[in-house]
Write an enzyme that holds these catalytic residues in place. Sequence first.
Site, PDB file in Angstrom:
ATOM      1  N   LYS A   1       0.830  -1.202   0.000  1.00 23.64           N
ATOM      2  CA  LYS A   1       0.000   0.000   0.000  1.00 23.64           C
ATOM      3  C   LYS A   1       0.874   1.265   0.000  1.00 23.64           C
ATOM      4  O   LYS A   1       2.088   1.179   0.113  1.00 23.64           O
ATOM      5  CB  LYS A   1      -0.947  -0.025   1.207  1.00 23.64           C
ATOM      6  CG  LYS A   1      -1.884  -1.248   1.236  1.00 23.64           C
ATOM      7  CD  LYS A   1      -2.757  -1.346  -0.005  1.00 23.64           C
ATOM      8  CE  LYS A   1      -3.967  -2.240   0.166  1.00 23.64           C
ATOM      9  NZ  LYS A   1      -3.714  -3.691   0.073  1.00 23.64           N
TER      10      LYS A   1
HETATM   11  C1  LIG Z   1      -5.153  -4.545   0.516  1.00 23.04           C
HETATM   12  C2  LIG Z   1      -6.617  -4.478   0.408  1.00 23.04           C
HETATM   13  C3  LIG Z   1      -7.456  -4.935   1.431  1.00 23.04           C
HETATM   14  C4  LIG Z   1      -6.984  -5.731   2.608  1.00 23.04           C
HETATM   15  O1  LIG Z   1      -6.107  -5.139   3.454  1.00 23.04           O
HETATM   16  P1  LIG Z   1      -5.175  -6.066   4.370  1.00 23.04           P
HETATM   17  O2  LIG Z   1      -4.535  -5.058   5.280  1.00 23.04           O
HETATM   18  O3  LIG Z   1      -4.212  -6.749   3.476  1.00 23.04           O
HETATM   19  O4  LIG Z   1      -6.049  -7.007   5.114  1.00 23.04           O
HETATM   20  C5  LIG Z   1      -8.822  -4.756   1.308  1.00 23.04           C
HETATM   21  N1  LIG Z   1      -9.348  -4.192   0.225  1.00 23.04           N
HETATM   22  C6  LIG Z   1      -8.588  -3.760  -0.801  1.00 23.04           C
HETATM   23  C7  LIG Z   1      -9.251  -3.127  -1.969  1.00 23.04           C
HETATM   24  C8  LIG Z   1      -7.204  -3.905  -0.745  1.00 23.04           C
HETATM   25  O5  LIG Z   1      -6.452  -3.516  -1.789  1.00 23.04           O
END
Ligand SMILES: *Cc1c(COP(=O)(O)O)cnc(C)c1O
Length: 384
Positions: free
Chosen positions: A190
């Site tokens: 992210k």
């Molecule tokens: C990365 C992501 C998540 C999940 O987040 P985590 O911290 O990996 O559990 C949920 N929704 C979207 C659209 C994502 O890209």
Amino acid sequence: MRKKIYLSPPHMGNYELHYIKQAFDENWIAPVGPHITAFENELAEYVGANGAVALSSGTAAIHLALRLLDVKAGDIIFCSSLTFIASVSPVIYQGATPVFIDSEPQSWNMSPRALQYALEEAEKKGKLPKAVIVVNLYGQSADMDPILELCDHYDIPIIEDAAESLGAIYKGRSSGTFGEFGIYSFNGNKIITTSGGGMLVSKNLEALEQARFLATQARDPALHYQHSVLGYNYRMSNILAGIGRGQLLVLNEYISKRRKIFERYYEALYSIEGISFMPEVDGGRSTRWLTAMTIDPDISPVSAAQLVEELNNNGIESRPIWKPLHMQPIFRDKTFYPHSEKEKISESLFATGLCLPSGSNLSYEDQGYIINCIKKRLAQKRKI
Ligand SMILES: *Cc1c(COP(=O)(O)O)cnc(C)c1O
């Protein structure tokens, strides 16, 4: 040999180690600790939310939001189809049933038109959804105004999955702060990362207090470990919150870096026939977390999938656009509402789209190499 270029690798700033060291010096390794509260307050202030709860993942944050809205077996939840499975897994954890809503071409996010149709149908059947999960993809907010109006009309709460859109703006406000609940992710890929983690935000401070309670095994206020409801082990650690505080300090800089990376791809490639980029929604400012583009297979010498493979062969990590959830084998039997009778936008984006390396630490030289690889391949003749 060239070093492999990753899609969106972690990028540490100058203060993460300082905060980790502070946690070690004060022996706030566990449980909880001052970085957690500070990270929550700093993030809430950054996005303009009343409060925030730091958690072990974005998925955990979605799960808690559903619990707080009392989602349970037999309930229906509407969710964007074009997204990562984590947007909807917690719906299944709760025993509820997802119904998938298509994207629109303007934002690639939830189609207000498909949502309206789905809500009208649900009303006719006498069973409205308990919540709508709106996903904000690739650094961009959905077109929230019409979505909010629809959900207001039917009195249905929104959970905003802003895992990919931390720092994005829509009509002057931060993505993730429009719904009853918003969630962010600090997974490794992210825009900022704590190696793994998430955040739940809301206007409703009482609900957030309840989220803290559920996230720490739902312990009643008694010394002898008493439990009246079922909870989870979903809290973020103090050390990871320290990393998050450091990352928050560089978030604005990373947003402008990613936007610059997008602009350079755009300038270099937009004039090639058959190439389009993810548009920026009216009134929105995307972080361009990932530069996403489509290739028209009728015009271009390669398909998006072939280009992804070609780039990977050249040591460049790229990815197709998310495979829509309604196309996933696990959700074969679930209902899907397309943008219109003739257009399934999420399906065509999946068939033609890809994401390019967009890390805030991508070097100028590496991006030049990526652009050259793409140009070279797109200049080749079509194979008949
Ligand atoms: C990365 C992501 C998540 C999940 O987040 P985590 O911290 O990996 O559990 C949920 N929704 C979207 C659209 C994502 O890209």
